[in-house]
Design an enzyme around this catalytic site. Sequence first.
Site, short mmCIF file in Angstrom:
data_model
loop_
_atom_site.label_atom_id
_atom_site.label_comp_id
_atom_site.label_asym_id
_atom_site.label_seq_id
_atom_site.Cartn_x
_atom_site.Cartn_y
_atom_site.Cartn_z
N LYS A 48 0.79 -1.25 0.00
CA LYS A 48 0.00 0.00 0.00
C LYS A 48 0.82 1.29 0.00
CE LYS A 48 -3.43 -0.96 -0.60
NZ LYS A 48 -3.78 -1.60 -1.92
N HIS A 109 6.93 -7.50 -2.29
CA HIS A 109 6.73 -6.80 -1.01
C HIS A 109 7.70 -7.35 0.05
CE1 HIS A 109 3.30 -4.57 -2.28
NE2 HIS A 109 2.43 -5.55 -2.28
N SER A 139 -4.38 2.97 4.54
CA SER A 139 -4.60 2.33 3.24
C SER A 139 -4.64 0.81 3.39
CB SER A 139 -3.49 2.75 2.28
OG SER A 139 -3.70 2.20 1.00
P1 A3P Z 1 -5.20 4.71 -0.67
O1 A3P Z 1 -5.77 3.47 -0.07
O2 A3P Z 1 -4.69 5.66 0.35
O3 A3P Z 1 -6.12 5.38 -1.64
P2 A3P Z 1 -0.33 -0.25 -3.63
O4 A3P Z 1 -0.38 -0.11 -5.11
O5 A3P Z 1 1.05 -0.30 -3.08
O6 A3P Z 1 -1.21 -1.35 -3.17
O7 A3P Z 1 -0.89 1.10 -3.02
C1 A3P Z 1 -2.25 1.45 -3.14
C2 A3P Z 1 -2.43 2.88 -2.69
O8 A3P Z 1 -1.88 3.75 -3.72
C3 A3P Z 1 -3.89 3.26 -2.54
O9 A3P Z 1 -3.91 4.28 -1.54
C4 A3P Z 1 -4.19 3.79 -3.93
O10 A3P Z 1 -5.33 4.59 -4.01
C5 A3P Z 1 -2.92 4.60 -4.18
N1 A3P Z 1 -2.71 4.91 -5.59
C6 A3P Z 1 -2.81 4.09 -6.65
N2 A3P Z 1 -2.60 4.76 -7.80
C7 A3P Z 1 -2.36 6.05 -7.46
C8 A3P Z 1 -2.07 7.23 -8.20
N3 A3P Z 1 -2.01 7.23 -9.53
N4 A3P Z 1 -1.89 8.38 -7.50
C9 A3P Z 1 -1.96 8.39 -6.16
N5 A3P Z 1 -2.23 7.30 -5.40
C10 A3P Z 1 -2.42 6.14 -6.05
#
Ligand code: A3P
Length: 296
Positions: A48, A109, A139
């Site tokens: 996340k 991860h 998140s």
């Molecule tokens: P939130 O839950 O705070 O919205 P991962 O890809 O490591 O699983 O992380 C997911 C997090 O990155 C989520 O955060 C998601 O919304 C955010 N995320 C994904 N794409 C994004 C983007 N283009 N810009 C900003 N945040 C993004």
Amino acid sequence: NKAASAICRFPLVEVQGIPLMSWIAHNWSSVQAFRPDPSDLLISTYPKAGTTWTQEIVDLLLHNGDAEICKRAPTIIRNPFLEINSPPPIPSGLDLLKTMKPPRFIKTHLPIQLVPEGFWENKCKVIYVARNAKDNLVSYYHFDRMNLTQPEPGPWEEYVQKFMKGKLAWGSWYDHVKGFWKEREKKNILYLFYEDMKENPRREIVRIMRYLDLLLSDDIIDKIVELTSFNVMKDNPMANYTFLPKIVFDNSVSAFMRKGEVGDWTNYFTPAQSEMFDEDYARQMADVDIPFRTRI
Ligand code: A3P
């Protein structure tokens, strides 16, 4: 017996003290034995922290900003998830890697001590993305509500405790961000922050481009900034994880592309929780000075 098994909230099993989904733990020796090619690229994150976002940026950079090519398949097929092992429909990272020729762009991860040695021996490029602990925790909490392969998050209050104690899947956030931070110079790891990417995506995309020894035109870089904005990615079925069925990721409980902001933690931590968290944070992070920002 893989085909006969069903998706469920798999228990966590420790590998060298790190709790991992049982299917990953049971396949551990194969993960550890994985030999990358020197041309392979690794993106590593605590869950996340902005993995999917960075994956999309890198894929677009590697394909000169071609949006159509980057919609050739969902994220997990384009960029195999090294350690993931699960019953269908989630593809096994190692199986997928066998079908792809280097250079491959691989996601993990795993904390640094569990990353297969071959990545360091072959001097593979490694991009690490870190996100401030409080937003990362919020998140992850929402993700564990909708990701039906990981343990139930339980009540918020308890979840905060589990995060602080490193009891969530892939272990301690504190050890994870510190492990890569301490090795970043020696191992030539590009260490990025989610908050920097939000503050100035273009600047960070250019940093990634340079690290990858690429040189794209300003117009193409502008296009990549737009294509990897939260709102565009949220509507991109090849990047927003809606391609996984509801039995795996239930986007109706909480969308994978949830909010994408810095500072959402203020909507969840009470002042007392925040104070308690900060005190513990100071103890756990006393040996490093990583410039995390909880607001921008
Ligand atoms: P939130 O839950 O705070 O919205 P991962 O890809 O490591 O699983 O992380 C997911 C997090 O990155 C989520 O955060 C998601 O919304 C955010 N995320 C994904 N794409 C994004 C983007 N283009 N810009 C900003 N945040 C993004």
